[in-house]
Design an enzyme around this catalytic site. Structure first.
Site, PDB file in Angstrom:
ATOM      1  N   ARG A  96     -22.176  -3.898  -8.513  1.00 37.47           N
ATOM      2  CA  ARG A  96     -23.083  -4.901  -7.924  1.00 37.47           C
ATOM      3  C   ARG A  96     -24.484  -4.362  -8.129  1.00 37.47           C
ATOM      4  O   ARG A  96     -24.850  -3.322  -7.549  1.00 37.47           O
ATOM      5  CB  ARG A  96     -22.787  -5.123  -6.443  1.00 37.47           C
ATOM      6  CG  ARG A  96     -23.862  -5.966  -5.763  1.00 37.47           C
ATOM      7  CD  ARG A  96     -23.493  -6.469  -4.401  1.00 37.47           C
ATOM      8  NE  ARG A  96     -22.568  -7.589  -4.500  1.00 37.47           N
ATOM      9  CZ  ARG A  96     -22.310  -8.443  -3.509  1.00 37.47           C
ATOM     10  NH1 ARG A  96     -22.901  -8.296  -2.336  1.00 37.47           N
ATOM     11  NH2 ARG A  96     -21.456  -9.435  -3.676  1.00 37.47           N
ATOM     12  N   HIS A 103     -22.669 -14.501 -10.398  1.00 36.21           N
ATOM     13  CA  HIS A 103     -21.689 -14.011  -9.414  1.00 36.21           C
ATOM     14  C   HIS A 103     -20.331 -14.623  -9.760  1.00 36.21           C
ATOM     15  O   HIS A 103     -19.790 -15.448  -9.029  1.00 36.21           O
ATOM     16  CB  HIS A 103     -22.143 -14.414  -8.015  1.00 36.21           C
ATOM     17  CG  HIS A 103     -21.459 -13.663  -6.906  1.00 36.21           C
ATOM     18  ND1 HIS A 103     -20.578 -12.618  -7.115  1.00 36.21           N
ATOM     19  CD2 HIS A 103     -21.533 -13.823  -5.546  1.00 36.21           C
ATOM     20  CE1 HIS A 103     -20.140 -12.165  -5.951  1.00 36.21           C
ATOM     21  NE2 HIS A 103     -20.702 -12.873  -4.995  1.00 36.21           N
ATOM     22  N   GLN A 160     -17.135 -14.727  -7.314  1.00 36.55           N
ATOM     23  CA  GLN A 160     -17.225 -15.697  -6.225  1.00 36.55           C
ATOM     24  C   GLN A 160     -16.821 -17.091  -6.700  1.00 36.55           C
ATOM     25  O   GLN A 160     -16.122 -17.823  -5.997  1.00 36.55           O
ATOM     26  CB  GLN A 160     -18.647 -15.733  -5.671  1.00 36.55           C
ATOM     27  CG  GLN A 160     -18.852 -16.753  -4.568  1.00 36.55           C
ATOM     28  CD  GLN A 160     -18.155 -16.401  -3.265  1.00 36.55           C
ATOM     29  OE1 GLN A 160     -18.349 -15.312  -2.757  1.00 36.55           O
ATOM     30  NE2 GLN A 160     -17.360 -17.315  -2.723  1.00 36.55           N
ATOM     31  N   ASP A 218     -26.028 -22.184  -0.879  1.00 39.55           N
ATOM     32  CA  ASP A 218     -26.124 -20.721  -0.743  1.00 39.55           C
ATOM     33  C   ASP A 218     -27.452 -20.440  -0.048  1.00 39.55           C
ATOM     34  O   ASP A 218     -28.305 -21.332   0.109  1.00 39.55           O
ATOM     35  CB  ASP A 218     -26.072 -20.094  -2.149  1.00 39.55           C
ATOM     36  CG  ASP A 218     -26.037 -18.561  -2.138  1.00 39.55           C
ATOM     37  OD1 ASP A 218     -25.796 -17.962  -1.078  1.00 39.55           O
ATOM     38  OD2 ASP A 218     -26.264 -17.973  -3.216  1.00 39.55           O
ATOM     39  N   CYS A 249     -20.776 -19.403  -0.272  1.00 36.33           N
ATOM     40  CA  CYS A 249     -20.215 -18.079  -0.580  1.00 36.33           C
ATOM     41  C   CYS A 249     -20.363 -17.106   0.584  1.00 36.33           C
ATOM     42  O   CYS A 249     -19.646 -16.112   0.653  1.00 36.33           O
ATOM     43  CB  CYS A 249     -20.856 -17.521  -1.839  1.00 36.33           C
ATOM     44  SG  CYS A 249     -22.616 -17.166  -1.697  1.00 36.33           S
ATOM     45  N   ARG A 265     -11.516 -14.801  -1.955  1.00 41.94           N
ATOM     46  CA  ARG A 265     -12.109 -13.678  -2.693  1.00 41.94           C
ATOM     47  C   ARG A 265     -11.028 -12.634  -2.971  1.00 41.94           C
ATOM     48  O   ARG A 265     -10.962 -12.058  -4.040  1.00 41.94           O
ATOM     49  CB  ARG A 265     -13.253 -13.030  -1.884  1.00 41.94           C
ATOM     50  CG  ARG A 265     -14.490 -13.882  -1.678  1.00 41.94           C
ATOM     51  CD  ARG A 265     -15.159 -14.280  -2.971  1.00 41.94           C
ATOM     52  NE  ARG A 265     -15.482 -13.155  -3.838  1.00 41.94           N
ATOM     53  CZ  ARG A 265     -16.562 -12.360  -3.725  1.00 41.94           C
ATOM     54  NH1 ARG A 265     -17.461 -12.616  -2.799  1.00 41.94           N
ATOM     55  NH2 ARG A 265     -16.772 -11.372  -4.580  1.00 41.94           N
TER      56      ARG A 265
HETATM   57  N1   CP Z   1     -20.148 -13.790  -1.065  1.00 43.09           N
HETATM   58  C1   CP Z   1     -20.334 -12.456  -1.242  1.00 43.09           C
HETATM   59  O1   CP Z   1     -20.385 -11.924  -2.370  1.00 43.09           O
HETATM   60  O2   CP Z   1     -20.413 -11.765  -0.084  1.00 43.09           O
HETATM   61  P1   CP Z   1     -20.852 -10.243   0.085  1.00 43.09           P
HETATM   62  O3   CP Z   1     -22.296 -10.132  -0.303  1.00 43.09           O
HETATM   63  O4   CP Z   1     -20.602  -9.958   1.532  1.00 43.09           O
HETATM   64  O5   CP Z   1     -20.003  -9.388  -0.820  1.00 43.09           O
HETATM   65  N1  NVA Z   2     -27.231 -15.615  -3.909  1.00 42.48           N
HETATM   66  C1  NVA Z   2     -26.821 -14.632  -2.940  1.00 42.48           C
HETATM   67  C2  NVA Z   2     -25.335 -14.484  -2.951  1.00 42.48           C
HETATM   68  C3  NVA Z   2     -24.824 -13.511  -1.914  1.00 42.48           C
HETATM   69  C4  NVA Z   2     -23.341 -13.322  -1.996  1.00 42.48           C
HETATM   70  C5  NVA Z   2     -27.500 -13.313  -3.200  1.00 42.48           C
HETATM   71  O1  NVA Z   2     -27.594 -12.909  -4.367  1.00 42.48           O
HETATM   72  O2  NVA Z   2     -27.946 -12.683  -2.249  1.00 42.48           O
END
Ligand code: CP
Ligand code: NVA
Length: 311
Positions: A111, A138, A141, A229, A268, A296
């Site tokens: 990540r 992502h 997700q 989101d 998400c 997930r």
């Molecule tokens: N939706 C998602 O990726 O959640 P987290 O940031 O908690 O992993």
């Molecule tokens: N768009 C959001 C998704 C979090 C899971 C971010 O990148 O923070």
């Protein structure tokens, strides 16, 4: 013949058939087992003797817990680390890190702040790399989101999904999905906050049905799925003018009432009630966000399985 490493970096790396097979395998693994306990290992223990490493540059709840649980249920092990605790934080290169980790583990999830870090890592990695969220996309997700859609409403082909809010990493993965599965994707955002135009154009050239509009009523009308989101992704600067411009793109019960009677609401998570969505929507009868969050786990299992199979 050298085997191709199966990196899971973006959905648009897949052919239509391979992606449909992946999605079906996620559904199948979820539906094929009545689980006696969350720590029960799946009958095929498909990741037995395998180790997953996870490196986080940003916070996570769902991704971290679902991957770790997934690896456990597949019979494997996982190692989790914050990148701040690695020599990466003291200047060791991504390339050297990838070469070293490839000697210890069988698969790596990253990540990252910058998407290019995942690409750089994958170039030097001799084991599969999974994108667990970047500034660009992502994909894990959206596999869970597609699973959720299909569990509730059946095959997504010929249905309508409407995205509300600024274009971001989630929107980009939805756009990738729209070129692989035959559904209509409406993106409802103000002109200054549309998704990456190159990603939209590429998808349209591949035949994706994408409509960009700044008219919330038009976007919601007849939709089968409304998805939103956070307005400020991790790493974004919160700014009040953006908040103001986006206020009319909040998902409300009024918008839900314009959609199909059986419309589902997805997010998400984490969510900001009263900002991108009203609590009466996210906590209301059309919301499937808890199934989505559960999925997930099931999606990660399908993705790990796919990565561990060589071509
Ligand atoms: N939706 C998602 O990726 O959640 P987290 O940031 O908690 O992993
Ligand atoms: N768009 C959001 C998704 C979090 C899971 C971010 O990148 O923070």
């Amino acid at each position: 013949m050298t085997e191709k490493i199966r990196h899971f970096i973006d959905l648009d790396y897949f052919s239509k058939i391979d992606f449909r097979n992946l999605l079906n395998s996620c559904h199948q693994r979820k539906n094929s087992k009545i689980r006696n306990g969350k720590a029960e290992i799946d009958d095929d223990a498909s990741a037995q003797d395998k180790i997953l490493a996870m490196i986080f540059e940003k916070p996570s709840t769902r991704t971290r817990f679902s991957f770790e649980t997934a690896m456990y249920q597949l019979g494997g092990k996982s190692i989790v680390i914050n990148s701040k605790d690695m020599q990466l934080n003291r200047g060791e290169t991504i390339s050297d890190t990838a070469k070293v980790l490839s000697r210890y583990v069988d698969i790596v999830m990253l990540r990252t702040n910058e998407h290019s870090s995942i690409l750089d890592f994958s170039v030097s990695s001799s084991v599969p790399v999974i994108n667990g969220l970047s500034d660009l996309s992502h994909p894990c997700q959206v596999v869970a989101d597609l699973m959720t859609f299909e569990e509730i409403l059946g095959p997504i082909e010929s249905k309508v999904v409407t995205w509300f809010g600024p274009g971001n990493n989630m929107t980009h993965s939805w756009i990738h999905a729209a070129s692989l599965l035959d559904f209509e994707l409406r993106i409802c955002a103000p002109g200054d906050y549309l998704p990456n135009s190159a990603i939209v154009e590429k998808a349209k050239n591949e035949g994706a049905k994408i409509l960009e509009t700044d008219d919330p009523k038009k976007a919601a009308t007849g939709s089968n799925c409304i998805v939103t989101d956070t307005w400020f992704s991790m790493g974004d600067k919160e700014d009040s003018s953006k908040r103001e411009v986006l206020s009319e793109f909040k998902v409300t019960n009024k918008l839900i009432s314009l959609a199909d009677d059986k419309v589902i609401f997805l997010h998400c998570l984490p969510a900001h009630r009263g900002e991108e969505v009203d609590s009466e929507v996210i906590d209301g009868p059309h919301s499937y966000v808890w199934d989505e969050a559960e999925n997930r786990l099931h999606a990660q299992k399908g993705i790990i399985d796919w990565c561990l199979k060589s071509n």
